[in-house]
Write an enzyme that holds these catalytic residues in place. Structure first.
Site, PDB file in Angstrom:
ATOM      1  N   ASP A   1      -1.264  -6.595   0.199  1.00  0.00           N
ATOM      2  CA  ASP A   1      -0.376  -5.565  -0.331  1.00  0.00           C
ATOM      3  C   ASP A   1       1.052  -6.085  -0.481  1.00  0.00           C
ATOM      4  O   ASP A   1       1.454  -7.042   0.190  1.00  0.00           O
ATOM      5  CB  ASP A   1      -0.361  -4.346   0.597  1.00  0.00           C
ATOM      6  CG  ASP A   1      -1.476  -3.359   0.290  1.00  0.00           C
ATOM      7  OD1 ASP A   1      -2.166  -3.556  -0.728  1.00  0.00           O
ATOM      8  OD2 ASP A   1      -1.651  -2.407   1.061  1.00  0.00           O
TER       9      ASP A   1
ATOM     10  N   LYS B   1       0.831  -2.516  -3.779  1.00  0.00           N
ATOM     11  CA  LYS B   1       0.805  -1.084  -3.481  1.00  0.00           C
ATOM     12  C   LYS B   1       2.176  -0.718  -2.942  1.00  0.00           C
ATOM     13  O   LYS B   1       2.506  -0.972  -1.800  1.00  0.00           O
ATOM     14  CB  LYS B   1      -0.262  -0.747  -2.432  1.00  0.00           C
ATOM     15  CG  LYS B   1      -1.671  -0.700  -2.985  1.00  0.00           C
ATOM     16  CD  LYS B   1      -1.884   0.525  -3.838  1.00  0.00           C
ATOM     17  CE  LYS B   1      -3.302   0.566  -4.410  1.00  0.00           C
ATOM     18  NZ  LYS B   1      -3.430   1.637  -5.408  1.00  0.00           N
TER      19      LYS B   1
ATOM     20  N   MET C   1       7.052   7.815   3.179  1.00  0.00           N
ATOM     21  CA  MET C   1       7.060   7.997   1.718  1.00  0.00           C
ATOM     22  C   MET C   1       7.698   9.329   1.316  1.00  0.00           C
ATOM     23  O   MET C   1       7.209  10.031   0.440  1.00  0.00           O
ATOM     24  CB  MET C   1       5.631   7.900   1.164  1.00  0.00           C
ATOM     25  CG  MET C   1       4.985   6.544   1.398  1.00  0.00           C
ATOM     26  SD  MET C   1       3.216   6.506   0.989  1.00  0.00           S
ATOM     27  CE  MET C   1       2.511   7.349   2.412  1.00  0.00           C
TER      28      MET C   1
END
Length: 264
Positions: free
Chosen positions: A41, A63, A180
């Protein structure tokens, strides 16, 4: 009589931790060293890859929130094909595979293909970020538990009920660790203010555990303003709760944006 071929390949989901390569577990290092294929990632520090075999094939499958990402279905297909070809596959993820790393989804796809999968945990950024500030996530006097929650819902999902979560956190004395959440910060903050006081302490940690780490200590009522003034961006962890008062720099705003090395 069972004529299904015996798989010689295997797949391991490995948590690379929050960024600092020295936070890898010994088990993670062993898994990385034994891999013939690594699917990596974006948030994995390149320093982690020094443990890979010189002959290993390294495939970067990005990602990262807000950027172009490799489709999850394509990653699942790569893992399955590599294992079926006899490869020793390591799916290398930032943080921990089972904390907002889509590890659960990948395990389901692998098992559906008849592939047994192992998981090696990594230190999640929500824990590492607060530890770098010298503060805990739980405390007998201030927080009886901790909630890890995403601020980025799956498309078509209504997402978290922030007012309800805030009321529960207030009643049960819980720390909220929001992953996030930067892109929806205004909505999240307005929701939390419906159940938590504006004076609730908040920590924002960007690039947790890396030399580039920056952080700010603020209150829920000034969270959006602090993010704007200080230019803090994704990837950032947002921690809400009284435990933030345990940070070394709490009460000294001039130190709150120093990097990890200066706070250590």
């Amino acid at each position: 009589m069972n004529t299904s071929p015996v798989l010689t390949g295997r797949c391991t989901l490995v948590g690379a931790g929050p960024g600092d390569p020295e936070l890898l577990t010994l088990k993670a290092v062993k898994a990385i060293a034994s891999a013939t294929v690594l699917l990596v990632d974006d948030l994995v520090n390149d320093g982690v890859l020094v443990h890979a075999s010189p002959t290993a094939r390294i495939v970067h499958v990005g990602k990262r929130g807000g950027c172009s990402s490799t489709p999850q279905a394509f990653i699942d297909k790569l893992m399955i094909q590599a294992v079926q070809a006899g490869e020793q596959v390591v799916r290398l993820k930032g943080g921990d595979p089972f904390i907002f790393g889509r590890g659960g989804e990948e395990v389901e796809h692998l098992r559906a293909a008849g592939i047994d999968v192992q998981v090696v945990n990594g230190i999640t950024s929500g824990l590492a970020g607060m530890s770098s500030l010298g503060a805990p996530l739980t405390h007998r006097d201030h927080a009886h538990g901790v909630v890890f929650v995403t601020g980025h819902a799956k498309p078509g999902d209504s997402g978290t009920d922030w007012p309800q979560l805030a009321r529960t956190a207030q009643q049960a004395k819980l720390t909220l660790v929001i992953y996030m959440g930067v892109s929806h910060l205004d909505t999240i903050t307005q929701g939390l203010l419906q159940g938590l006081p504006a004076a609730t302490p908040v920590a924002i940690v960007q690039h947790a555990s890396l030399p580039t780490q920056r952080q700010a200590l603020t209150t829920l009522g000034d969270l959006v303003g602090t993010m704007d003034r200080e230019g803090l961006q994704s990837p950032s962890i947002i921690v809400v709760g009284d435990v933030v008062q345990g940070a070394k720099a709490w009460g000294n705003p001039q130190q709150s944006l120093q990097n990890t090395a200066l706070l250590a």
